[in-house]
Design an enzyme around this catalytic site. Structure first.
Site, PDB file in Angstrom:
ATOM      1  N   ARG A  71       0.824  -1.238   0.000  1.00 50.14           N
ATOM      2  CA  ARG A  71       0.000   0.000   0.000  1.00 50.14           C
ATOM      3  C   ARG A  71       0.849   1.275   0.000  1.00 50.14           C
ATOM      4  O   ARG A  71       0.435   2.294   0.538  1.00 50.14           O
ATOM      5  CB  ARG A  71      -0.976   0.041   1.182  1.00 50.14           C
ATOM      6  CG  ARG A  71      -1.893  -1.135   1.292  1.00 50.14           C
ATOM      7  CD  ARG A  71      -2.822  -1.305   0.083  1.00 50.14           C
ATOM      8  NE  ARG A  71      -3.511  -2.555   0.177  1.00 50.14           N
ATOM      9  CZ  ARG A  71      -3.029  -3.703  -0.329  1.00 50.14           C
ATOM     10  NH1 ARG A  71      -1.905  -3.736  -1.004  1.00 50.14           N
ATOM     11  NH2 ARG A  71      -3.699  -4.820  -0.193  1.00 50.14           N
TER      12      ARG A  71
ATOM     13  N   CYS B  96     -11.146  -0.301   3.029  1.00 48.97           N
ATOM     14  CA  CYS B  96     -10.534  -0.617   4.318  1.00 48.97           C
ATOM     15  C   CYS B  96     -10.046   0.655   4.994  1.00 48.97           C
ATOM     16  O   CYS B  96      -9.393   1.496   4.366  1.00 48.97           O
ATOM     17  CB  CYS B  96      -9.379  -1.594   4.131  1.00 48.97           C
ATOM     18  SG  CYS B  96      -9.962  -3.259   3.824  1.00 48.97           S
TER      19      CYS B  96
ATOM     20  N   GLU C 238      -5.482   3.462   6.175  1.00 49.36           N
ATOM     21  CA  GLU C 238      -5.295   3.256   4.739  1.00 49.36           C
ATOM     22  C   GLU C 238      -6.041   4.365   3.990  1.00 49.36           C
ATOM     23  O   GLU C 238      -5.638   4.795   2.916  1.00 49.36           O
ATOM     24  CB  GLU C 238      -5.819   1.881   4.317  1.00 49.36           C
ATOM     25  CG  GLU C 238      -5.640   1.683   2.830  1.00 49.36           C
ATOM     26  CD  GLU C 238      -5.963   0.289   2.329  1.00 49.36           C
ATOM     27  OE1 GLU C 238      -5.583  -0.692   2.978  1.00 49.36           O
ATOM     28  OE2 GLU C 238      -6.598   0.202   1.263  1.00 49.36           O
TER      29      GLU C 238
HETATM   30  N1  EPU Z   1     -11.872 -10.806   9.992  1.00 46.79           N
HETATM   31  C1  EPU Z   1     -12.537 -10.889  11.196  1.00 46.79           C
HETATM   32  N2  EPU Z   1     -13.401  -9.897  11.524  1.00 46.79           N
HETATM   33  C2  EPU Z   1     -13.646  -8.850  10.717  1.00 46.79           C
HETATM   34  C3  EPU Z   1     -12.960  -8.759   9.494  1.00 46.79           C
HETATM   35  C4  EPU Z   1     -12.073  -9.756   9.143  1.00 46.79           C
HETATM   36  O1  EPU Z   1     -12.360 -11.820  11.963  1.00 46.79           O
HETATM   37  O2  EPU Z   1     -14.446  -7.983  11.102  1.00 46.79           O
HETATM   38  C5  EPU Z   1     -10.960 -11.894   9.614  1.00 46.79           C
HETATM   39  C6  EPU Z   1     -11.463 -12.655   8.401  1.00 46.79           C
HETATM   40  O3  EPU Z   1     -12.358 -13.656   8.745  1.00 46.79           O
HETATM   41  C7  EPU Z   1     -10.186 -13.185   7.808  1.00 46.79           C
HETATM   42  C8  EPU Z   1      -9.142 -12.125   8.169  1.00 46.79           C
HETATM   43  O4  EPU Z   1      -9.713 -11.339   9.205  1.00 46.79           O
HETATM   44  O5  EPU Z   1      -9.816 -14.384   8.446  1.00 46.79           O
HETATM   45  C9  EPU Z   1      -8.785 -11.243   6.974  1.00 46.79           C
HETATM   46  O6  EPU Z   1      -9.951 -10.587   6.468  1.00 46.79           O
HETATM   47  P1  EPU Z   1     -10.220 -10.395   4.894  1.00 46.79           P
HETATM   48  O7  EPU Z   1     -10.152 -11.708   4.223  1.00 46.79           O
HETATM   49  O8  EPU Z   1     -11.458  -9.615   4.762  1.00 46.79           O
HETATM   50  O9  EPU Z   1      -8.989  -9.597   4.365  1.00 46.79           O
HETATM   51  P2  EPU Z   1      -8.378  -8.226   4.844  1.00 46.79           P
HETATM   52  O10 EPU Z   1      -6.954  -8.478   5.141  1.00 46.79           O
HETATM   53  O11 EPU Z   1      -9.207  -7.607   5.927  1.00 46.79           O
HETATM   54  C10 EPU Z   1      -7.537  -7.370   2.511  1.00 46.79           C
HETATM   55  C11 EPU Z   1      -7.483  -5.979   1.905  1.00 46.79           C
HETATM   56  C12 EPU Z   1      -8.823  -5.648   1.258  1.00 46.79           C
HETATM   57  C13 EPU Z   1      -9.166  -6.721   0.226  1.00 46.79           C
HETATM   58  C14 EPU Z   1      -9.224  -8.077   0.959  1.00 46.79           C
HETATM   59  C15 EPU Z   1      -9.659  -9.246   0.095  1.00 46.79           C
HETATM   60  C16 EPU Z   1      -6.060  -4.536   3.274  1.00 46.79           C
HETATM   61  C17 EPU Z   1      -6.032  -3.555   4.389  1.00 46.79           C
HETATM   62  N3  EPU Z   1      -7.257  -5.033   3.000  1.00 46.79           N
HETATM   63  O12 EPU Z   1      -8.518  -7.323   3.548  1.00 46.79           O
HETATM   64  O13 EPU Z   1      -8.675  -4.406   0.611  1.00 46.79           O
HETATM   65  O14 EPU Z   1     -10.414  -6.448  -0.341  1.00 46.79           O
HETATM   66  O15 EPU Z   1      -7.932  -8.343   1.539  1.00 46.79           O
HETATM   67  O16 EPU Z   1      -8.834  -9.470  -0.955  1.00 46.79           O
HETATM   68  O17 EPU Z   1      -5.038  -4.845   2.683  1.00 46.79           O
HETATM   69  C18 EPU Z   1      -9.025  -2.047   0.572  1.00 46.79           C
HETATM   70  O18 EPU Z   1      -7.897  -1.967   0.118  1.00 46.79           O
HETATM   71  O19 EPU Z   1      -9.757  -1.056   0.731  1.00 46.79           O
HETATM   72  C19 EPU Z   1      -9.508  -3.354   0.970  1.00 46.79           C
HETATM   73  C20 EPU Z   1     -10.654  -3.496   1.597  1.00 46.79           C
END
Ligand code: EPU
Length: 301
Positions: free
Chosen positions: A173, A221, A291
């Protein structure tokens, strides 16, 4: 006066005064821009950007508005949008020149239609290519910068510079071009032929996107994932879901999303961001880094 100079230099460009910014960002919050313009050619963009900079006036560059938070109240200076720079031209079967204002989901569609692969990780990411490059938007460890051959930018002195990928530092990022000294106008990108394995990868990214909130206004995010952790999980574990300030509320679907459920202001969102970061810091000692980009000028005096 700046407005007269802008009209003289760019007679065909409409310069809006006191332009409401809430309509230009997906969160739907924020005040007004003193001046707002969205040129549709790189040449006009160059004239506008360099004139405003040379006048010592604050200048803010806006892409798709899907990852930004404008301050409330009047923003002094000029907000320049790349939304009308949206040309796309395929140079070879694998290589394309894309303007900064071209929408990432549209690019994704073009790439898929041409049976090419490489940007599956960007499935469901809104915004424009220019904004995506500035923040190296992506998912997991992947980011848009890895697809670049080069970027063309208008520099503060009014010159047009080509930044080859080797001259750009990018990481999770982050992109070295986003130091507030230029405006990206276009990029060349190269893809590879789509293989059956790419279908599974695409599906998995779409599935993860599907578990994120839909419908209400948000800016994606809120925080970056700290190394080795998921910001969403940390926020969830610390009880942030459903916390609210005014009409800004933390999603109960994914704790790393702040939603505008009606008439939230940017200061409501800012306060909520602070409360969430504090909660996570107090219970884990981890400092979350936003972010969402809080709009700051490229140049100001
Ligand atoms: N989780 C929870 N509770 C929550 C949210 C998430 O327990 O309220 C857990 C999920 O179950 C999962 C883990 O946290 O086990 C990761 O969550 P997720 O798969 O949603 O991925 P993320 O790391 O939160 C990243 C990117 C997103 C992108 C997703 C999917 C960042 C900060 N976020 O999210 O990008 O859509 O992967 O590919 O890198 C963005 O850039 O605006 C964004 C949302």
């Amino acid at each position: 006066m700046l407005l007269n100079k802008l009209h003289a230099a760019l007679p065909d460009i409409t310069i809006k005064e006191r332009w409401p910014l809430y309509q230009l960002c997906t969160l739907g919050t924020g005040g007004e821009a003193e001046f707002f313009a969205a040129p549709s050619s790189i040449e006009d963009m160059k004239i506008l950007f360099s004139l405003v900079v040379s006048e010592g006036c604050p200048v803010y560059v806006l892409g798709g508005g899907s990852n930004v938070l404008f301050p409330d109240g009047l923003i002094r200076g000029v907000v320049i949008s790349t939304q009308n720079l949206k040309a796309i031209e395929w140079r070879t079967p694998l290589t394309v020149d894309v303007d900064a204002g071209f929408k990432l989901p549209m690019l994704m569609k073009e790439v898929r239609e041409k049976n090419l692969a490489g940007m599956e990780f960007a499935a469901g990411i809104p915004g424009t290519l220019g904004g995506a490059i500035m923040g190296n938007a992506g998912a997991g460890t992947h980011g848009v910068c890895e697809l670049l051959d080069y970027v063309i930018a208008v520099e503060a002195d009014g010159t047009i510079k080509t930044w080859n990928l080797g001259d750009i530092n990018y990481s999770y990022r982050k992109c070295s071009l986003s130091d507030g000294k230029r405006l990206i106008v276009s990029a060349r990108m190269t893809f590879r032929p789509f293989t059956p394995g790419d279908e599974k990868v695409l599906e998995s990214f779409l599935l993860r996107r599907g578990s994120q909130p839909h419908g209400l206004r948000n800016a994606g995010c809120t925080f970056k994932n700290p190394e080795g952790y998921s910001a969403g999980k940390l926020l969830d574990d610390c009880g942030c879901k459903n916390l609210s300030v005014g009409d800004a509320i933390v999603s109960d679907v994914h704790a790393n999303f702040i939603l505008n459920r009606g008439h939230a202001t940017s200061s409501d969102v800012m306060k909520l961001i602070e409360i969430c970061a504090e909660k996570v810091y107090d219970s884990t000692g981890i400092k979350l880094e936003p972010e969402i980009k809080i709009l700051a000028p490229c140049f100001s005096v």
